[in-house]
Each structure stands twice: as C-alpha cells, then as structure tokens.
Design an enzyme around this catalytic site. Structure first.
Site, PDB file in Angstrom:
ATOM      1  CE1 TYR A 163      -4.259   2.004   0.686  1.00  0.00           C
ATOM      2  CE2 TYR A 163      -2.788   3.048   2.505  1.00  0.00           C
ATOM      3  CZ  TYR A 163      -3.929   3.252   1.501  1.00  0.00           C
ATOM      4  OH  TYR A 163      -4.862   3.885   1.602  1.00  0.00           O
TER       5      TYR A 163
ATOM      6  CE  LYS B  97      -3.568   4.989  -1.469  1.00  0.00           C
ATOM      7  NZ  LYS B  97      -4.674   5.182  -2.720  1.00  0.00           N
TER       8      LYS B  97
HETATM    9  P1  NAP Z   1     -13.339   2.111   0.927  1.00  0.00           P
HETATM   10  O1  NAP Z   1     -14.527   2.630   1.839  1.00  0.00           O
HETATM   11  O2  NAP Z   1     -12.889   0.781   1.012  1.00  0.00           O
HETATM   12  O3  NAP Z   1     -14.063   2.299  -0.885  1.00  0.00           O
HETATM   13  C1  NAP Z   1     -13.067   1.895  -1.704  1.00  0.00           C
HETATM   14  C2  NAP Z   1     -13.703   2.471  -3.165  1.00  0.00           C
HETATM   15  O4  NAP Z   1     -12.751   2.070  -4.344  1.00  0.00           O
HETATM   16  C3  NAP Z   1     -14.851   1.620  -3.424  1.00  0.00           C
HETATM   17  O5  NAP Z   1     -16.061   2.528  -3.815  1.00  0.00           O
HETATM   18  C4  NAP Z   1     -14.675   0.589  -4.361  1.00  0.00           C
HETATM   19  O6  NAP Z   1     -15.634   0.109  -5.512  1.00  0.00           O
HETATM   20  C5  NAP Z   1     -13.774   1.068  -5.195  1.00  0.00           C
HETATM   21  N1  NAP Z   1     -12.685   0.332  -5.687  1.00  0.00           N
HETATM   22  C6  NAP Z   1     -11.849  -0.671  -5.365  1.00  0.00           C
HETATM   23  N2  NAP Z   1     -11.225  -1.173  -6.465  1.00  0.00           N
HETATM   24  C7  NAP Z   1     -11.490  -0.721  -7.490  1.00  0.00           C
HETATM   25  C8  NAP Z   1     -11.618  -0.977  -8.932  1.00  0.00           C
HETATM   26  N3  NAP Z   1     -10.376  -1.711  -9.191  1.00  0.00           N
HETATM   27  N4  NAP Z   1     -11.897  -0.425  -9.687  1.00  0.00           N
HETATM   28  C9  NAP Z   1     -12.623   0.688  -9.490  1.00  0.00           C
HETATM   29  N5  NAP Z   1     -13.011   0.960  -8.117  1.00  0.00           N
HETATM   30  C10 NAP Z   1     -12.647   0.453  -7.009  1.00  0.00           C
HETATM   31  O7  NAP Z   1     -12.116   3.168   0.612  1.00  0.00           O
HETATM   32  P2  NAP Z   1     -12.011   4.366   1.244  1.00  0.00           P
HETATM   33  O8  NAP Z   1     -11.442   4.345   2.636  1.00  0.00           O
HETATM   34  O9  NAP Z   1     -13.034   5.413   1.065  1.00  0.00           O
HETATM   35  O10 NAP Z   1     -10.811   4.858   0.435  1.00  0.00           O
HETATM   36  C11 NAP Z   1     -10.788   5.573  -0.931  1.00  0.00           C
HETATM   37  C12 NAP Z   1      -9.522   6.099  -1.132  1.00  0.00           C
HETATM   38  O11 NAP Z   1      -8.892   7.007  -0.182  1.00  0.00           O
HETATM   39  C13 NAP Z   1      -8.292   4.957  -1.522  1.00  0.00           C
HETATM   40  O12 NAP Z   1      -7.533   4.970  -2.554  1.00  0.00           O
HETATM   41  C14 NAP Z   1      -7.420   4.751  -0.032  1.00  0.00           C
HETATM   42  O13 NAP Z   1      -6.424   4.108  -0.484  1.00  0.00           O
HETATM   43  C15 NAP Z   1      -7.541   6.428   0.184  1.00  0.00           C
HETATM   44  N6  NAP Z   1      -7.277   6.636   1.537  1.00  0.00           N
HETATM   45  C16 NAP Z   1      -8.081   6.015   2.508  1.00  0.00           C
HETATM   46  C17 NAP Z   1      -7.692   6.417   3.842  1.00  0.00           C
HETATM   47  C18 NAP Z   1      -8.892   6.023   5.096  1.00  0.00           C
HETATM   48  O14 NAP Z   1      -8.344   6.116   6.255  1.00  0.00           O
HETATM   49  N7  NAP Z   1      -9.848   5.477   4.881  1.00  0.00           N
HETATM   50  C19 NAP Z   1      -6.682   6.846   4.230  1.00  0.00           C
HETATM   51  C20 NAP Z   1      -5.967   7.254   3.258  1.00  0.00           C
HETATM   52  C21 NAP Z   1      -6.078   7.360   1.883  1.00  0.00           C
HETATM   53  P3  NAP Z   1     -16.576  -1.220  -5.084  1.00  0.00           P
HETATM   54  O15 NAP Z   1     -17.092  -1.243  -3.859  1.00  0.00           O
HETATM   55  O16 NAP Z   1     -17.647  -1.114  -6.316  1.00  0.00           O
HETATM   56  O17 NAP Z   1     -15.593  -2.484  -5.537  1.00  0.00           O
END
Ligand code: NAP
Length: 246
Positions: free
Chosen positions: A154, A158
């Site tokens: 990861y 990133k």
């Molecule tokens: P999440 O709740 O797990 O949601 C992930 C989203 O990505 C879902 O809508 C999923 O769609 C979609 N996705 C996954 N694989 C995909 C693919 N191959 N093609 C198209 N869509 C895909 O994650 P989140 O926490 O909101 O994170 C969103 C972003 O922020 C990510 O890039 C993550 O790394 C980043 N981020 C999150 C955090 C945190 O603390 N949450 C911190 C830093 C960075 P489906 O459900 O349809 O598969």
C-alpha cells in the site's frame, strides 16, 4: 462552484469517493460515479445526488484494467463532450508484514491503486490537453509519505501515486491541466472500520488532533482543488490528517 463541469470520481460507491462525488455534485458538477463491484451502492449515490437536485450517473469499470479504463473515459467524453475533473480515488488494502506478504497481494494493491490511477490519467490526458483545461486529483495517503509497518504494498502504491502526480503536473502545467495529490490520514470508512480497536487506539495516539477524520474533511479539499480558486496550485501533496505527517 463547479457549475457545468464534468467530473469522474473512481471508487465512488463507498467511503471517501462517495463523499467526493456528492460534494462535487452539490457544487454543480455532473458526476460519473465509478464503481467496481458495488452496483447497488453506486446507484444509491446517484439517487442521493439527484434527490438533492444534482446530476450523476453510475458507470462500472475496474480501473486496474487499462482497456476498460479507456472505455470508461471514451464513454464519458462521447456523452458529455469533455472531462473537466478526474478524481483517482479507487483503492484497496491487502495488509501483512513483508515476510508474509504474497506476490498476489502485492500485485493486487499496485494494480488497483497505482496502475489504476495511471490507466485513468493516461486516457484523459489527451482530452484535457485538447480542452486546454483539466483537474486531476489523486488520492494518495500519509502512508505513502511516512511508510507503515504491514503496508509495504500500500505504501509503495501511494508513494508511487505521489511521484506520478508530480510528474504529470510537470508534463501538463503549460497545457492548463493541474495535478495534485491528497494524502488522507486515518479517515472513518469501511477501509478503517475493519481495523481492531487496539490498533485504532494506537493510531489515534499518533494523531495530534487525537481523532480520525471524516470523509467530508477529504471531500472539501477535493472540491477546492477542482475549483477555479485552486488554479495556481499544481504538483502538491496535501495531507488531511489531523497533523499526523508534519
Ligand atoms: P473504501 O471505503 O474501501 O472504498 C473503496 C472504493 O474503491 C469503493 O468504492 C470501491 O468500489 C472502489 N474500488 C476498489 N477497487 C476498485 C477497482 N479496481 N476499480 C474501481 N473501483 C474500485 O475506501 P476508502 O477508505 O473510501 O478509500 C478511498 C481512497 O482513499 C483509497 O484510494 C484509499 O487508499 C485512500 N485512503 C483512505 C484512507 C482511510 O483512512 N480510509 C486513508 C488514506 C487514503 P466497489 O465497492 O464497487 O468495489
């Protein structure tokens, strides 16, 4: 305001992407709610946006597939005539320590988080250059800046997103296209919900604000970076992390 702008938000069926989609739509953008598997949730986002008076459409695409990402961008350009805003938000985790990490888990995370962002940018670049305007916003993570035990894959993805964002910013700055990365800290979503309470407590200790952030905290920055107010900002990595990475 983002009146009449066409925005594609990848991974907008849940979590941060969902909030970004709703926030951009609330400011007047027509939003393509991309998802991979969660069709019903993506339709829910579209419904919420429409009920609030906005415009949105859900389109399935696994962004890790180069050709499919191309088809997504081509379909949007054909229907709406342009793409003003691309938010590369789709992301996954497959955590484990280096010694236990499988090749499959390494590849899956790189293919979605890093290659997925490349695939989408590659397929909008020509259109944005033709328009002489565009906003690319890539979802990185503080983990890409600081590293994190148990997240070699990861963190690599990133950190790669950050390098890619700066390179695209340099390539496209003179063509009216900006590219910036958002580096969220710990945000309350399904991605962090799965962490054991003990880990969450330990993480909170490292956050000067002593709490996780909300999806709205991240979406507000995405909307700002997409707006005219951010026209002179490019190649930046902005942390939304309660002070964690300073
Ligand atoms: P999440 O709740 O797990 O949601 C992930 C989203 O990505 C879902 O809508 C999923 O769609 C979609 N996705 C996954 N694989 C995909 C693919 N191959 N093609 C198209 N869509 C895909 O994650 P989140 O926490 O909101 O994170 C969103 C972003 O922020 C990510 O890039 C993550 O790394 C980043 N981020 C999150 C955090 C945190 O603390 N949450 C911190 C830093 C960075 P489906 O459900 O349809 O598969």
């Amino acid at each position: 305001m983002l009146t009449d702008k066409i925005a594609v938000v990848t991974g907008a069926s849940r979590g941060i992407g969902r909030e970004v989609a709703k926030t951009l739509a609330a400011q007047g953008a027509t939003v393509i709610v991309n998802y991979n598997g969660s069709a019903a949730k993506a339709e829910e986002v579209v419904k919420e946006i429409e009920e609030a008076g906005g415009k949105a459409e859900a389109i399935q695409c696994n962004v890790s597939e180069f050709e499919k990402a191309g088809e997504l961008m081509a379909a949007v350009t054909e229907k709406y005539g342009r793409i003003d805003i691309l938010v590369n938000n789709a992301g996954i985790t497959r955590d484990s320590l280096l010694m236990k990490m499988s090749e499959e888990d390494f590849d899956a995370v790189i293919n979605t988080n890093l290659k997925g962002a490349f695939n989408c940018m590659q397929h909008v670049a020509r259109q944005m250059i033709k328009q002489k305007s565009g906003r690319i916003i890539n979802m990185a993570s503080v983990v890409g800046v600081m590293g994190n035990a148990g997240q070699v894959n990861y963190a690599a993805s990133k950190a790669g997103v950050i390098g890619m964002t700066k390179s695209v910013a340099k390539e496209m700055a003179s063509r009216g296209v900006t590219a910036n990365a958002i580096a969220p800290g710990f945000i309350v979503t399904e991605m962090t919900d799965v962490l054991p309470d003990k880990i969450k407590e330990a993480m909170t200790e490292h956050i000067p604000m002593k709490r996780f952030g909300s999806t709205k905290d991240v979406a507000n920055l995405a909307a700002f970076l997409a707006s005219d107010a951010a026209a002179y900002i490019t190649g930046q990595v902005i942390c939304v992390d309660g002070g964690m990475a300073m």
